[in-house]
Design a protein around this motif. Sequence first.
Motif, mmCIF file in Angstrom:
data_model
loop_
_atom_site.group_PDB
_atom_site.id
_atom_site.type_symbol
_atom_site.label_atom_id
_atom_site.label_comp_id
_atom_site.label_asym_id
_atom_site.label_seq_id
_atom_site.Cartn_x
_atom_site.Cartn_y
_atom_site.Cartn_z
ATOM 1 N N GLY A 111 -24.413 -8.509 -18.747
ATOM 2 C CA GLY A 111 -24.741 -9.666 -19.700
ATOM 3 C C GLY A 111 -24.107 -9.232 -21.150
ATOM 4 O O GLY A 111 -23.736 -10.137 -22.085
ATOM 5 N N VAL A 112 -23.755 -8.023 -21.433
ATOM 6 C CA VAL A 112 -23.101 -7.589 -22.426
ATOM 7 C C VAL A 112 -21.433 -7.804 -22.723
ATOM 8 O O VAL A 112 -20.884 -7.867 -21.696
ATOM 9 N N TRP A 113 -21.048 -8.170 -23.865
ATOM 10 C CA TRP A 113 -19.760 -8.931 -23.806
ATOM 11 C C TRP A 113 -18.836 -7.574 -24.123
ATOM 12 O O TRP A 113 -19.114 -6.743 -25.039
ATOM 13 N N TYR A 114 -17.806 -7.800 -23.428
ATOM 14 C CA TYR A 114 -16.638 -6.629 -23.787
ATOM 15 C C TYR A 114 -15.027 -7.122 -23.705
ATOM 16 O O TYR A 114 -15.119 -8.514 -23.476
ATOM 17 N N ARG A 115 -14.243 -6.488 -24.332
ATOM 18 C CA ARG A 115 -13.032 -6.882 -24.166
ATOM 19 C C ARG A 115 -12.230 -5.975 -23.632
ATOM 20 O O ARG A 115 -12.181 -4.954 -23.692
ATOM 21 N N ILE A 155 -12.008 -11.349 -22.161
ATOM 22 C CA ILE A 155 -13.101 -11.211 -23.234
ATOM 23 C C ILE A 155 -14.241 -11.896 -22.473
ATOM 24 O O ILE A 155 -14.077 -13.141 -22.116
ATOM 25 N N GLY A 156 -15.616 -11.370 -22.447
ATOM 26 C CA GLY A 156 -16.598 -11.823 -21.484
ATOM 27 C C GLY A 156 -17.889 -11.149 -21.363
ATOM 28 O O GLY A 156 -17.689 -9.877 -21.562
ATOM 29 N N PRO A 157 -18.865 -11.703 -20.839
ATOM 30 C CA PRO A 157 -20.053 -10.904 -20.336
ATOM 31 C C PRO A 157 -19.661 -10.361 -19.139
ATOM 32 O O PRO A 157 -18.982 -11.011 -18.045
ATOM 33 N N VAL A 158 -20.377 -8.868 -18.894
ATOM 34 C CA VAL A 158 -20.080 -8.475 -17.698
ATOM 35 C C VAL A 158 -21.201 -8.960 -16.554
ATOM 36 O O VAL A 158 -22.365 -9.170 -16.787
ATOM 37 N N ARG A 159 -20.949 -8.960 -15.419
ATOM 38 C CA ARG A 159 -21.670 -9.205 -14.177
ATOM 39 C C ARG A 159 -21.305 -8.031 -13.285
ATOM 40 O O ARG A 159 -20.219 -7.954 -12.676
ATOM 41 N N ASN A 160 -22.170 -7.158 -12.865
ATOM 42 C CA ASN A 160 -22.148 -6.249 -12.009
ATOM 43 C C ASN A 160 -22.490 -6.872 -10.667
ATOM 44 O O ASN A 160 -23.511 -7.523 -10.416
#
Length: 545
Positions: A431-435, A357-362
């Motif tokens: 920056g959006v959090w996903y699992r 779980i965490g924020p996305v970094r492209n």
Amino acid sequence: MAMYVPLREATEVAQVGGKGEMLGRLLRSKVHIPDGIVFTTEMLVRFLADHGLDVADGQTPTPEMIGKIRHALKHAVWQPHQLEWLREVYDAMPGRMCVRSSAVLEDGQHSSYAGVFTSVLNVTTFGEFIRAVREVWESAYGPDAVAYAQQRKHPLLPMAVVVQQFLDATASGVAFLTEGRLHISATYGLGVGVVSGRVPADSYTLSHRGAEPELEIHAKGICYVANESAVTMLHKQMTIKHQQSEIDLYPYDTDDRNAVYLCQVLPQRHAQPANSPVLKRDNVLRLAETLYALQDGPLGSGDWDIEWCWHHDEPRVLQARPLTSSKVVEAYDAEPEPSSAGRLILTGKPISAGEGIGPVRNINKDEDLDRIEAGDILVMDWIPDHFIRILTKAAALLISDGSPLSHCAIIAREWNIPCVGGVQRGSLQDGVWYRVNGSTGKVYEAVDRPSVHQPSGLPAPTERLYVHAWLIQAMEAVNASPASEKRWMNKWRKLLQAAGPDCEIVTDGVEELLLPGDPLAPLFDRLLAGALRDCRPAGLIRGRA
């Protein structure tokens, strides 16, 4: 110790490294692999000693020492006797060569070091050859090697170097052989594209020996091939012959040495090679039988990671190593999701199990690495080998490449980092959090954020310390000089004390290498006895993890 040995005589891991020992074993078993030689670890030790640097004690160098080693390997001048050894080997090799890493702990039972070290392909001149040896040595002390060793609590040990005839393959790939099931990836040209994850590959699966292969075709629009010319011929159409067919290629990029081209696979009037199977059914079965036969001979039972190529209309084995993870991850759709699961965003291909779980970094370019923070979910087209050192920060990995056989896919499973393939960069917002569920390949909105933001791949509080290579080096040193036993015993005690009382010590099967009556067996017993005298609980010393 000799400075180099014929590859078929490579038997001692401490001298010739893990890859060298395995290749020697295959050659002695009459497996059809390219022959060659191995520069032993002693050659690197002596090179550095000639420049005032001592790495013979088996201890991890300090950061300052690592800096000095890197500088010496990049800038120090070869001694005349060293150039003589190099010239002897170069003159004895037929045609083009590949210069490959063979670290002592590389291709081991629990640690592959996949993609961490450098190998140099299509070496054609003596100048390239001596530079290639230095490049391989440098990679033993490079940032990725340091990061991997720290994550696994391994020492940085001197590197052996394998030199073999280069095979200009028309198709290549990787195979996993586990519990009788064979999973093969295949693409046109050289295998560097498959192991890096940059080039899409067809997938062939056999449920058991003799089974009909199940085929999954991918669009193979690019491939890597060797430059056979002394000059660079970019942007000029070329052709390779493969399985009685001709495949047209358009080379549009090259490596720094102009030795390997990156090519577009061109459509043809009556065929679309990019969307056609790389291997015909009969050749898949030929390759499969070659790989299964390895278990009958030099490899024996167990799970194996094997690199192969198609050369002169026959399958050739390039290397083999134990699988460091239990199996290729398959989707477990029946696995219930927790009630806290958020909205399902996408489903990709499971590559490495676990949840992050965490924020996305492209990640679009190398400069984006500076934005990565511990616990980020990294989204990339593919993961270059030189990115390995940043994987310890990742809560999960999302990549467009769907192959579970690339170097970074292997590392993700070794380090317990959830990984899902088939996810296009930019499909998730920065920056959006996903699992991420690496077992099912599913990505959800993150409803509940963890109170402590941690990367998933961090080691658990109870650690393991793998001492296989250290014990081999210690036993061989004491066997050569019995008076040094006390010094090595003191080093052993310091190593255990530094590991801490709860750290599990794994000998990784060293005792299995000792035959009855082996003079090293009593020394091995004394080393373990020393561990017990230092209050190491007997249950925390294991032969196999």
